[in-house]
Scaffold this active site. Structure first.
Site, short mmCIF file in Angstrom:
data_model
loop_
_atom_site.label_atom_id
_atom_site.label_comp_id
_atom_site.label_asym_id
_atom_site.label_seq_id
_atom_site.Cartn_x
_atom_site.Cartn_y
_atom_site.Cartn_z
N TYR A 1 1.14 -1.34 -0.02
CA TYR A 1 -0.42 -0.19 0.01
C TYR A 1 1.14 0.85 0.12
O TYR A 1 0.48 2.14 -0.09
CB TYR A 1 -1.02 -0.17 0.76
CG TYR A 1 -1.92 -1.25 1.10
CD1 TYR A 1 -2.28 -2.18 0.03
CD2 TYR A 1 -2.70 -1.38 2.12
CE1 TYR A 1 -3.42 -2.68 0.16
CE2 TYR A 1 -3.89 -2.27 2.15
CZ TYR A 1 -3.99 -2.80 0.88
OH TYR A 1 -5.17 -3.20 0.99
N LYS B 1 3.08 -15.76 2.92
CA LYS B 1 3.16 -16.41 1.50
C LYS B 1 4.54 -17.09 1.23
O LYS B 1 5.11 -16.04 0.06
CB LYS B 1 2.41 -15.85 0.94
CG LYS B 1 1.96 -16.41 -0.46
CD LYS B 1 0.99 -17.53 -0.69
CE LYS B 1 0.86 -18.30 -1.65
NZ LYS B 1 -0.10 -19.17 -1.57
N ASP C 1 -3.45 -18.22 1.93
CA ASP C 1 -4.11 -18.55 1.33
C ASP C 1 -5.38 -19.58 2.63
O ASP C 1 -6.42 -20.22 2.83
CB ASP C 1 -4.67 -19.10 0.60
CG ASP C 1 -3.64 -19.96 -0.27
OD1 ASP C 1 -2.39 -19.12 0.75
OD2 ASP C 1 -3.47 -20.63 -0.57
N ASP D 1 -5.70 -6.70 5.63
CA ASP D 1 -6.49 -5.65 5.40
C ASP D 1 -7.68 -6.62 5.44
O ASP D 1 -8.84 -7.17 5.52
CB ASP D 1 -5.50 -5.08 4.08
CG ASP D 1 -7.44 -3.77 4.07
OD1 ASP D 1 -8.14 -3.80 4.80
OD2 ASP D 1 -7.30 -3.94 2.53
N ASP E 1 -10.90 -7.86 8.41
CA ASP E 1 -11.93 -8.08 7.48
C ASP E 1 -13.03 -9.46 7.34
O ASP E 1 -14.20 -9.76 8.08
CB ASP E 1 -12.33 -7.01 6.42
CG ASP E 1 -12.27 -5.96 6.37
OD1 ASP E 1 -12.42 -5.18 8.01
OD2 ASP E 1 -12.05 -4.86 5.23
#
Ligand SMILES: [Mg+2]
Ligand SMILES: [Mg+2]
Lengths: 352, 352
Positions: free
Chosen positions: A142, A189, A221, A245, A249
């Site tokens: 980001y 990852k 994942d 992020d 959520d």
């Protein structure tokens, strides 16, 4: 103990729900023999209206000198509907995070015994869930260099992490794990990404400093799957900005009580506590907003910023009693009897 | 019609489950008047043992000249337990994807009426779910430049997309949406990432070519939430590689029938169909593996590669009847009567 707490009510329902959190915090302070000095300061649309700036220097001085910051919500429709607005309330949030150095977003997900039926998950899957994500908040893709080349036909975003950034986030994670069940999961990852390999090797090197903490490493994942399958197997999870992020959520909806979830943003010297819900402008001044997420944010403040778990528990217990006895705002009343924002706050304060 | 289908059984339970898919496909071909020529070829550990290479040139020739590829599973523990192995079965998968130009991973999530109780979600949340992710498979942060600088203290991964890459994936998405409910959701993080803004503007520009398709744009973190809350509101979703990696795995568990899910990988000229489960080496040769995911992959092949929806539906209907009547392998038998891999395949073939 004596505390100075910066009080940033913000916009919309912010002032109403903050009032209830103050009332309940004062009741806790009274019961346990603490003294709180509240330091109100302007932020968001209210600050733009007053001084033309959503996070004024005076507000920053109040925050920087406080023992903690309690924050309501920011945002006002008059800015959303005005694309020409140069200054927006939300910019105050970004500026505040940056100036206070808030690099770790703390997002718990837990259940309320009397609200288990609101979860999209079956009861046996969600029961007992009590996990916390620590999301890195100031690095990663980001904030990396981004742009276009080839006449706009190619776009790029760079994800960058330094070992020091990982260390300071992981340190908060290990410390938090030590106050809970001593289980820490590093989400990455590492089979594909170099930044993830840096995360993993950095956390692995820190394991020896926390010999009591059992550390696991899972791919992002796989965690996205297991959060839906067996959320109650997790405790403390640490992860980078983008993964956090997405996963925070996802985690926020599994309990079915998203409107009640508190959060914190921590820096090296200061921490800020706020509900994850927004400023809900349509409800402003109607005495209908649910104050519980803000009140539970105050509970987190006692526990995390002041290291006073008993005080935090007193608030949580009162909230659970209110839920069980139906002392709730209309969003939780299922069409039955409901109470006003202020009445719920009053009940909680007098039941501490 | 006449079809040449490359048949890559692979390792572990691959050959057993592929045999059942062949049997069922032949029954469908027989019923609808088609003629299938199966072209078996070596891949995975079996190919390494035979010719020292997990995706030999001869196998590639067979695939490249076929109308579709039906694939079992790859992977063998003798390589997992040998860190010094230079050639690994999984490399065959990567090489195959690359040489066949498979750039779109198609991952459906749907429910089986008789298996709704296996979902971690409550029945009313999962009922009627029938969605498909198209995940971009050859670009993005997994394939961008990555490395270290500052003596290893800083790590970086670059995410890169070109407009052409987005277009070819989105085109598959629009086309798929036209064969379904004409709803397409583009999943991105366009409020933060430049690559996501390229995705969004590219898809927006394509909308005029598919005036019947209703396109929505949602942020990846919002989709991670809504997949748990209301998965049945989605139909076709398109997204980039990393987001797709996370979200397809999240989606795979919501139905509770992950072991039954088929998938496809599509290129410009060829498509490959395979179950999402692995080679399950412990079950090799025991006649206990569930063949339904591979059989449903064959159904997808009829629908997607050959544009024969009736033929696909004949397979799906037979599978649903088998599930309803308890003609299942032990993984679905809940301790009750179970059938062998071959017996389930026989039942399905004779019930087409
Ligand atoms: Mg988010
Ligand atoms: Mg994945």
């Amino acid at each position: 103990m004596k505390f100075n707490i910066a009080l940033l009510a913000g916009d919309g329902i912010g002032p109403e729900v903050i009032d209830q959190a103050v009332k309940v915090s004062d009741a806790v302070a009274n019961k346990f023999g603490h003294e709180i000095t509240w330091k109100p300061a302007l932020t968001g649309a209210a600050a733009i209206d007053a001084v033309g700036e959503p996070y004024p220097d005076e507000t920053h001085d109040v925050c920087a000198n406080a023992d903690a910051v309690l924050f309501g919500a920011i945002g006002h429709p008059k800015f959303d509907n005005d694309p020409s607005a140069q200054v927006r309330p939300e910019q105050g949030l970004l500026k505040m995070r940056k100036k206070l150095g808030l690099f770790a977003n703390v997002r718990p997900t837990f259940t309320f015994p009397s609200l288990l039926d609101k979860s999209p998950l079956k009861q046996e899957r969600i029961e007992g869930t009590d996990l916390v994500f620590l999301r890195e908040l100031t690095g990663g893709i980001y904030f990396g260099e981004k742009g276009r080349r080839d006449d706009g036909e190619t776009a790029y975003d760079n994800c960058v992490y330094t070992r020091a950034e990982v260390q300071r986030l992981a340190k908060k994670g290990f410390e938090l794990a030590m106050t809970r069940s001593k289980k820490l999961c590093c989400v990455d990852k590492a089979n594909v990404l170099e930044t993830s390999r840096l995360w993993r090797e950095t956390v692995q090197a820190m394991e020896k400093d926390y010999p009591e903490v059992e550390v696991s490493y899972e791919f992002v994942d796989a965690v996205a799957m297991r959060l839906v399958q067996w959320p109650n197997e997790y405790d403390v999870l640490i992860t980078e900005n983008l993964f956090g992020d997405i996963l925070t959520d996802e985690a926020s909806v599994i309990s079915g009580s998203m409107g009640l979830m508190p959060s914190a943003s921590m820096g090296a010297d200061i921490a800020l506590f706020e509900p994850i819900h927004g400023s809900y402008p349509q409800a402003t001044g109607l005495n209908i907003a649910n104050p519980m997420a803000t009140i539970l944010s105050a509970a987190m403040m006692f526990e995390t910023a002041f290291n006073l778990p008993e005080e935090g528990k007193a608030i949580r217990d009162a909230v659970n009693r209110a839920l069980a006895e139906g002392i709730v705002t209309e969003d939780l009343a299922d069409g039955g009897k409901s109470y006003g924002t202020k009445e719920v706050g009053d009940w909680l304060a007098s039941n501490i």
